[in-house]
Design an enzyme around this catalytic site. Structure first.
Site, short mmCIF file in Angstrom:
data_model
loop_
_atom_site.label_atom_id
_atom_site.label_comp_id
_atom_site.label_asym_id
_atom_site.label_seq_id
_atom_site.Cartn_x
_atom_site.Cartn_y
_atom_site.Cartn_z
N GLY A 1 36.93 66.51 52.58
CA GLY A 1 37.26 67.48 52.43
C GLY A 1 36.46 67.59 51.10
O GLY A 1 35.34 68.58 50.89
N THR A 2 36.20 66.18 49.68
CA THR A 2 35.73 66.88 48.76
C THR A 2 34.04 67.33 48.95
O THR A 2 32.96 67.91 48.28
CB THR A 2 36.11 66.22 48.01
OG1 THR A 2 37.40 66.77 47.33
CG2 THR A 2 35.21 66.29 46.34
N ASN B 1 45.57 76.12 48.59
CA ASN B 1 46.18 75.14 48.79
C ASN B 1 47.37 74.81 47.18
O ASN B 1 48.49 74.01 47.06
CB ASN B 1 45.07 73.52 48.38
CG ASN B 1 44.69 73.68 46.87
OD1 ASN B 1 44.27 75.05 46.78
ND2 ASN B 1 45.15 73.01 45.93
N GLN C 1 43.60 72.81 54.09
CA GLN C 1 45.37 73.15 53.44
C GLN C 1 45.13 73.85 54.93
O GLN C 1 46.01 73.49 55.85
CB GLN C 1 45.55 74.14 53.00
CG GLN C 1 45.03 73.63 51.51
CD GLN C 1 46.65 72.32 51.43
OE1 GLN C 1 47.40 71.67 52.01
NE2 GLN C 1 45.89 71.28 50.72
N SER D 1 39.23 68.30 55.96
CA SER D 1 40.23 66.44 55.65
C SER D 1 41.24 66.41 56.38
O SER D 1 42.24 66.66 56.56
CB SER D 1 40.32 67.33 53.98
OG SER D 1 40.92 65.51 53.87
N GLY D 2 40.76 64.53 56.50
CA GLY D 2 41.73 63.75 58.36
C GLY D 2 43.31 64.04 57.45
O GLY D 2 44.84 63.96 57.71
N HIS D 3 43.97 63.68 55.58
CA HIS D 3 44.47 62.73 55.23
C HIS D 3 45.78 64.15 54.86
O HIS D 3 46.41 63.86 54.34
CB HIS D 3 44.85 62.00 53.58
CG HIS D 3 43.90 62.86 53.41
ND1 HIS D 3 45.29 63.39 51.52
CD2 HIS D 3 43.42 63.86 52.42
CE1 HIS D 3 44.83 64.06 51.00
NE2 HIS D 3 43.35 64.29 50.66
N THR E 1 26.50 54.22 56.72
CA THR E 1 27.15 53.84 57.87
C THR E 1 28.62 54.51 57.79
O THR E 1 29.44 54.68 56.92
CB THR E 1 27.21 52.50 57.49
OG1 THR E 1 26.24 52.02 56.77
CG2 THR E 1 27.86 51.78 58.99
N CYS F 1 44.96 68.09 42.89
CA CYS F 1 43.36 67.23 42.43
C CYS F 1 43.54 68.09 40.88
O CYS F 1 42.54 67.31 40.27
CB CYS F 1 42.57 68.48 42.86
SG CYS F 1 41.95 67.72 44.66
#
Length: 385
Positions: free
Chosen positions: A69-70, A153, A181, A201-203, A239, A327
């Site tokens: 996300g960042t 968040n 979020q 963001s994936g996590h 990559t 963060c």
């Protein structure tokens, strides 16, 4: 342990690991390579892009995979603003809300320091919402980009993104939303929302750390911030993380499939938890919007305590949560989000955030509520506030 810090991160889902596994083992090719291993990786990447695009209601070519996300926020804010300035040098202002994630705020401040932009901050009300009227007041003919997060968040407040995006669109201004979020809990159809760019963001939804994406509408110009081999249609060199892209796309699809049922269930549990804490902890203050909030977030201030002391006591009782954004961990300064709501600094320093994933149960939250009551009482008795 009762884990109530899902806004910081979530465990990787087994289905996501299974989908990623081939690309972490035998299918290890570089998707830019022109041989069978590379072509297999390229197909997996294309399939992941198409799957993510289906969730977002956009074209596959409008999805750029990132490291999280960042990076997606940086690429959106810097990339869109710089591209628009290059096309029209008069466009030298960026608008952000007073409660943005540091990835958005610091990207805007970078533009201010090094590229001559002015950053205009639109205020929020006491519930952390931006109103369309407040946004309209700060827009100027020179505004290149507006960035307002979909859901906060720290306090969980949901912004009226479609209405805000419409205000920007009427003036020909690009609109970005940080949906990190919101993903997994709120609708992500980019056409319905009317946004030009969206970060995910994936996590936060069951994929590993280190994968994310940025949606950018096809006609919106984007200046890359990472240069090199021209991957991702020239928007993000490097990559590609094929396994990460597959994992993110899988997590997005799973989240969308369960969204309606889980949203209602978790929201009901959240509301009961909030009511219990407010009724059993003297002086407890709910932060954020009372209704327009993520199903997964309940955030409070406990005046007369130290938020960090309450966290330590809760962890001693087996409840893991946070004092706000992961963060900002390690900082003893009051949260800028809470002070933007008009909360005094000394009260903001007593903040505690509880955030849930879809595995949370009524028993978890009943136990957590009891722990909160005893933890706050203990901290107040010891005078560590």
């Amino acid at each position: 342990m009762i884990f109530l810090d899902a806004a910081a991160t979530t465990p990787v889902r087994r289905e996501v690991l299974d989908a990623m596994w081939p690309y972490l083992t035998g299918e290890f090719g570089n998707p830019s390579s022109h041989h069978s291993l590379g072509e297999s990786a390229a197909r997996a990447l294309a399939d992941a892009r198409a799957s993510a695009a289906a969730v977002l209601g956009c074209r596959p070519g409008e999805v750029t995979f990132t490291s999280g996300g960042t990076e997606a926020d940086n690429l959106a804010v810097k990339g869109v603003a710089l591209a628009r300035q290059a096309a029209d040098p008069k466009l030298n202002r960026v608008v952000i809300s007073a409660v943005e994630h540091p990835a958005v705020e610091e990207s805007a401040r970078y533009l201010e320091r090094f590229h001559g932009f002015t950053v205009d901050v639109v205020p929020v009300d006491s519930t952390a919402q931006v109103t369309p009227e407040a946004l309209a007041e700060v827009l100027r003919p020179e505004t290149a980009l507006v960035s307002v997060m979909y859901a906060n968040n720290e306090v969980g407040t949901i912004q009226p993104i479609a209405r805000l995006a419409a205000v920007a669109r009427e003036r020909g201004i690009a609109f970005h939303t940080d949906a990190v979020q919101a993903a997994g809990w709120l609708p992500l159809d980019t056409k319905s929302l009317g946004v030009d760019a969206m970060s995910i963001s994936g996590h936060k939804l069951g994929a590993p750390k280190g994968c994310g994406l940025l949606y950018v509408r096809s006609r919106v110009r984007l200046e890359p911030v990472i240069h090199g081999g021209g991957q991702e249609r020239g928007r993000r060199s490097g990559t590609e993380n094929v396994a990460g892209a597959v994992g993110l796309a899988t997590a997005l699809a799973l989240a969308q499939a369960r969204q309606r049922d889980q949203q209602a269930r978790v929201a009901a549990l959240r509301d009961t938890f909030i009511s219990t804490v407010l009724s059993t902890v003297p002086g407890a203050i709910l932060t954020g919007h009372p209704a327009d909030r993520l199903p997964s977030v309940a955030s409070f201030c406990f005046p007369g305590t130290s938020g960090e002391s309450v966290l330590l006591e809760l962890e001693r009782q087996g409840v893991v949560c946070s004092s706000g954004s992961a963060c900002a961990a390690g900082s003893d300064a009051p949260s800028p989000v809470l002070t933007a709501l008009g909360i005094p600094a000394e009260v903001a320093q007593t903040a505690v955030r509880f955030s849930f994933d879809t595995s949370v149960t009524n028993e978890d939250l009943e136990s957590a509520a009891r722990a909160v009551t005893t933890a706050v009482a203990s901290v107040r008795t010891l005078g560590t506030g």
